[in-house]
Structures are given as structure tokens and as C-alpha cells.
Design an enzyme around this catalytic site. Structure first.
Site, PDB file in Angstrom:
ATOM      1  N   HIS A  52      38.778  43.539  23.855  1.00  0.00           N
ATOM      2  CA  HIS A  52      38.726  43.813  25.285  1.00  0.00           C
ATOM      3  C   HIS A  52      40.123  43.717  25.879  1.00  0.00           C
ATOM      4  O   HIS A  52      40.908  42.833  25.537  1.00  0.00           O
ATOM      5  CB  HIS A  52      37.796  42.813  25.982  1.00  0.00           C
ATOM      6  CG  HIS A  52      37.268  43.329  27.277  1.00  0.00           C
ATOM      7  ND1 HIS A  52      38.041  43.382  28.424  1.00  0.00           N
ATOM      8  CD2 HIS A  52      36.050  43.832  27.614  1.00  0.00           C
ATOM      9  CE1 HIS A  52      37.316  43.890  29.407  1.00  0.00           C
ATOM     10  NE2 HIS A  52      36.108  44.176  28.944  1.00  0.00           N
ATOM     11  N   HIS A  53      40.438  44.651  26.781  1.00  0.00           N
ATOM     12  CA  HIS A  53      41.769  44.684  27.384  1.00  0.00           C
ATOM     13  C   HIS A  53      42.039  43.444  28.227  1.00  0.00           C
ATOM     14  O   HIS A  53      43.199  43.088  28.474  1.00  0.00           O
ATOM     15  CB  HIS A  53      41.918  45.946  28.244  1.00  0.00           C
ATOM     16  CG  HIS A  53      43.303  46.510  28.245  1.00  0.00           C
ATOM     17  ND1 HIS A  53      44.433  45.728  28.313  1.00  0.00           N
ATOM     18  CD2 HIS A  53      43.758  47.791  28.189  1.00  0.00           C
ATOM     19  CE1 HIS A  53      45.505  46.499  28.307  1.00  0.00           C
ATOM     20  NE2 HIS A  53      45.128  47.744  28.224  1.00  0.00           N
ATOM     21  N   ALA A  54      40.999  42.766  28.688  1.00  0.00           N
ATOM     22  CA  ALA A  54      41.195  41.509  29.404  1.00  0.00           C
ATOM     23  C   ALA A  54      41.613  40.393  28.463  1.00  0.00           C
ATOM     24  O   ALA A  54      42.174  39.381  28.884  1.00  0.00           O
ATOM     25  CB  ALA A  54      39.909  41.115  30.135  1.00  0.00           C
TER      26      ALA A  54
ATOM     27  N   ASN B 288      47.574  39.882  29.442  1.00  0.00           N
ATOM     28  CA  ASN B 288      48.258  41.135  29.730  1.00  0.00           C
ATOM     29  C   ASN B 288      49.526  40.880  30.522  1.00  0.00           C
ATOM     30  O   ASN B 288      49.507  40.225  31.559  1.00  0.00           O
ATOM     31  CB  ASN B 288      47.354  42.061  30.549  1.00  0.00           C
ATOM     32  CG  ASN B 288      46.191  42.595  29.730  1.00  0.00           C
ATOM     33  OD1 ASN B 288      46.306  43.629  29.108  1.00  0.00           O
ATOM     34  ND2 ASN B 288      45.084  41.868  29.695  1.00  0.00           N
TER      35      ASN B 288
END
Length: 447
Positions: A134-136, A297
Site C-alpha cells: 500500500h502506498h500509505a 512517504n
């Protein structure tokens, strides 16, 4: 970080917010069909996980929250790491078909947000590993570095190291309560507001930046469905470097111009080329070397004029290069918190696209994302298997039906394309158009 929360808040069935990668491997000479099974067995045997791979959204007041995390003590490794086989005849096309299906499905928020699929059955004897996170949880640069750390430059190194089991250098999981974690998430988002407004105003008045919501509406900027189609191909870095040298621009300028020409060919083919130029959002890493494994991120976002309205490929390259130079110059002068704030403006479609009617009633903030991620410069091996290709597969959004991401890999640039299956017909044709566009640039600069 506030961008972590954006990726959770913006997710829906139509908008899975994970990043993925498809890697192709050639087994060591002299090994048989049992190699992939033994490779898989060594992976699942490693059940000690670093914090990033134990992390999932917290349950708050009976529902899953999007601004705080908990860390699972017991992770079902057999769920997260799976072994699959392709149907006969086992073509790369069949591999991409399976990858497209895997890339379309949501990660289970009741579990840590990652999966690894070991895929055998290619008719040339190779096997693949498809990974999604997941990008989170982690950005693409960090994910790539983790995979690279699991590999080796030594073909005789037969150890299969698991990315989730690698020691971290600096990051430690928070020890505070769920409530405290949730409050910090809310406060970090709110704290960006004054800086964001100030930067947006400065950019508007000074006209130094390519601004969001100035891109033309195209067939790529529509509401999307949940199904994805993936395409992948590699190009020699040397070909692109030759154009760079002859034109006096950066390597990334050539890549962007190559994509610009391919998009122009594709949209002309679809009778859908707008009169004004497309804009690309180009992610830039804000990490220091010490923060490489920190998770989360730290990615900025600048906008580039792709000059798709310009027929001359040489002139198109000049416009792309000038646009990137001006935007990077302004961006590089900002403190990191302000660079993140400006990026939030440029990526505002993540939140605004969820507003009913927003996509259809407003100009797109940009037309697509094009991301160039640095990768290994040497030949890499994984458990003795040679890495043949490493194709990044990113997320697409409502109003953003196409993503192009590429990774450098031992003298090659490995392109991974992800498109909405419904909105971007014949995605694979973009691969032929990328080759045509590169040939156009080579002719334009005389190489």
C-alpha cells in the site's frame, strides 16, 4: 506523514492505492523445476517481520481509521506470500494478464498491507515475483531499495533474503496510544494548510511554476473503474543517454519527451489529441540517504509541460527540458516542509476527485503521472536467479486513467504501464509508440 493518510483516505474499490512491481528472473544454470518451489519455501520460512510489514490501519470507535496504525504481532505469512502458476502456453502476455488481475484487487485492511506472489510456468523457464504494498505504507523508491537490499551482485550467493525480514537502519515504530497517533495525523495535515495557501499564491503571481488545473481534458482524465491492464517493456539506457548528450538535456528530459511522443501517437490514433499540451505530474524523492529505509512517504511532486501539441520531436524535447528546469529550480529552493506543501497542492486531485461531479466539471490538475525511479546499476541476483527485468506498477486515480513508471536496471530502463481497463483501450500499443518516439528523438538530434 500527511501524504500517508491521503493514500488511505483516497482509496476505494475503483481506486486501489497500492504500488507494485513485477520482476522476471532466470534460474541458475543446471537447476530444475524444483528451484521455484525451493525459492518460495525459503521465503515463507522467514516469519520475523520488520514493523513496516506488520502495520495496518487501526480500528477506532469500531471502524477502521485512516489516520493511525497498529502493529500485528502474529502475521499469517502464507496469506501474504503466495505461489501461482501460469496456464499453458505460459507467454509473457499470460503473465501480464495475471499481473493485471492481481494489481486490480484491494489489499485487506484487516491485515498488514502487502502481498508477494511467486509465479512460475513461463515457457522460457523463467519465473516472476509480483509484489504489492500500500502506498500509505511505503513509497516506490523505498520499496525498490528494500527489494534491492534483498538481492546480491554475486551469482553464487544462494541465500533467499525476504524484504520483510531485513534489518532497518533508523526507523522505530511509535510506542504511543492509538488516540495519540490519530491526533498527530490530524495535526500534521492541518499544519500544512497555511504553508500550502501561501505557496499556491506565490506560484500564481510569480508564474514560476507549471500550475495544477491548467491541463486539457483528455480521454485519460475520466472516472475510472476498478479493473487494470498492465504492460511492460525495457529500453537500453545507452540509447537514451546518446540523445541526452546530443541535445544537452538530462536523461529524465529524454524519458519525458519519449513518453510525450508516445502519448501524441496514441491520442492521434484514438482521434483524441487536444490542441493544448498535456501536463505530467513527476514525483521527486525528498529523502536523504539516511532515510532510505524509513518507510512512509517523502515524495514531492512537480508538473511538466509535455508539449504534445508540438509536432517536431526536437522542439518538443526542448520545451520539456525547459519546463522541468524551471519547475525543479523553484522546487529545490524550498524547505522540505514547504516542498511537501506544494506537492499537496499538485496532488490535490487525490482528495478532490472523491467529490461528486468534480472530475467531470473541472479541468484536470494534470493528465498523468510519469515517474522515473533509480534502480541498481549492476546485474543483480536473487537466491542465485538472475534479475532480467524489474517493472514498476503504480496506482491510477479517478481522472487519471494512465500511469507510466520506469526503473533503471543494469543498463536498461524497465517501463511499467498501468491503465484503466475500460478507459484506456489497447494499452500495449503505447509500448510500440514509445519505441517510435525514441526513434524520432534519435533522428531529431542526429544519433
Amino acid at each position: 506523514m500527511p501524504t500517508d493518510s491521503v493514500f488511505l483516505l483516497g482509496e476505494s474499490r475503483e481506486h486501489p492505492m497500492h504500488v507494485g512491481g513485477l520482476q522476471l528472473y532466470e534460474p541458475p544454470a543446471g537447476t530444475g523445476r524444483e528451484f521455484v518451489r525451493e525459492f518460495y519455501d525459503q521465503l515463507v520460512a522467514q516469519q520475523e517481520l520488520q514493523p513496516t510489514f506488520r502495520k495496518r490501519p487501526a480500528a477506532f470507535l469500531g471502524t477502521l481509521a485512516s489516520l493511525s496504525w497498529v502493529y500485528d504481532k502474529d502475521v499469517d505469512i502464507d496469506y501474504h506470500v503466495r505461489r501461482s502458476a501460469l496456464p499453458s502456453p505460459g507467454r509473457v502476455r499470460d503473465l501480464l494478464g495475471l499481473t493485471s488481475l492481481l494489481h486490480s484487487s484491494l489489499l485487506d485492511r484487516h491485515r498488514p498491507l502487502w502481498e508477494v506472489h511467486v509465479i512460475e510456468g513461463l515457457n522460457d523457464g523463467r519465473f516472476a515475483v509480483y509484489t504489492k504494498l500500500h502506498h500509505a505504507l511505503i513509497d516506490g523508491v523505498s520499496a525498490l531499495r528494500l527489494m534491492q537490499r534483498a538481492m546480491s551482485t554475486d551469482p553464487d550467493d544462494l541465500e533467499v533474503r525476504a524484504p520483510w525480514n531485513l534489518p532497518k537502519r533508523t526507523h522505530k515504530p511509535p510506542q504511543s496510544s492509538r488516540w495519540g497517533s490519530l491526533m498527530r495525523g490530524v495535526e500534521s495535515v492541518a499544519a500544512l494548510a497555511p504553508s500550502t495557501v501561501s505557496l499556491a499564491r506565490a506560484a500564481l503571481f510569480e508564474q514560476q511554476l507549471t500550475l495544477p488545473f491548467g491541463a486539457p481534458r483528455t480521454m485519460l482524465n475520466v472516472k475510472i473503474g476498478g479493473a487494470r491492464r498492465c504492460a511492460a517493456q525495457s529500453w537500453s539506457v545507452e540509447r537514451i543517454r546518446n540523445v541526452k548528450r546530443a541535445a544537452g538535456v538530462t536523461l529524465n528530459d529524454v524519458v519525458l519527451a519519449m513518453c510525450s511522443g508516445a502519448l501524441r501517437y496514441y491520442l492521434l490514433e484514438q482521434d483524441a489529441l487536444p490542441e493544448t499540451p498535456l501536463h505530467a505530474m513527476v514525483p521527486v524523492s525528498l529523502r536523504t540517504e539516511e532515510e532510505a529505509d524509513a518507510g512512509g512517504n517523502l515524495v514531492g511532486a512537480i508538473l511538466c509541460n509535455l508539449a504534445t501539441d508540438t509536432e517536431d520531436p526536437g522542439k518538443r524535447l526542448e520545451i520539456v527540458s525547459e519546463s522541468m528546469y524551471k519547475n525543479k529550480t523553484v522546487f529545490s529552493q524550498l524547505p522540505r516542509i514547504q516542498a511537501l506543501a506544494l506537492s499537496m497542492v499538485n496532488m490535490s486531485s487525490l482528495a478532490l476527485a472523491a467529490v461528486p461531479g468534480w472530475v467531470n466539471s473541472t479541468a484536470p490538475p494534470f493528465n498523468l503521472i510519469i515517474s522515473n525511479v533509480p534502480g541498481p546499476q549492476e546485474q543483480m541476483y536473487y537466491g542465485g536467479a538472475r534479475l532480467d527485468g524489474s517493472y514498476p506498477l503504480s496506482a491510477i486515480l479517478d481522472g487519471q486513467a494512465l500511469n507510466i513508471t520506469l526503473v533503471s536496471n543494469n543498463g536498461m530502463l524497465d517501463f511499467g504501464l498501468v491503465g484503466c481497463r475500460r478507459s484506456v483501450p489497447h494499452l500495449q500499443r503505447l509500448l510500440a509508440h514509445l519505441e517510435s518516439s525514441l526513434k524520432d528523438l534519435e533522428r531529431a538530434v542526429g544519433v
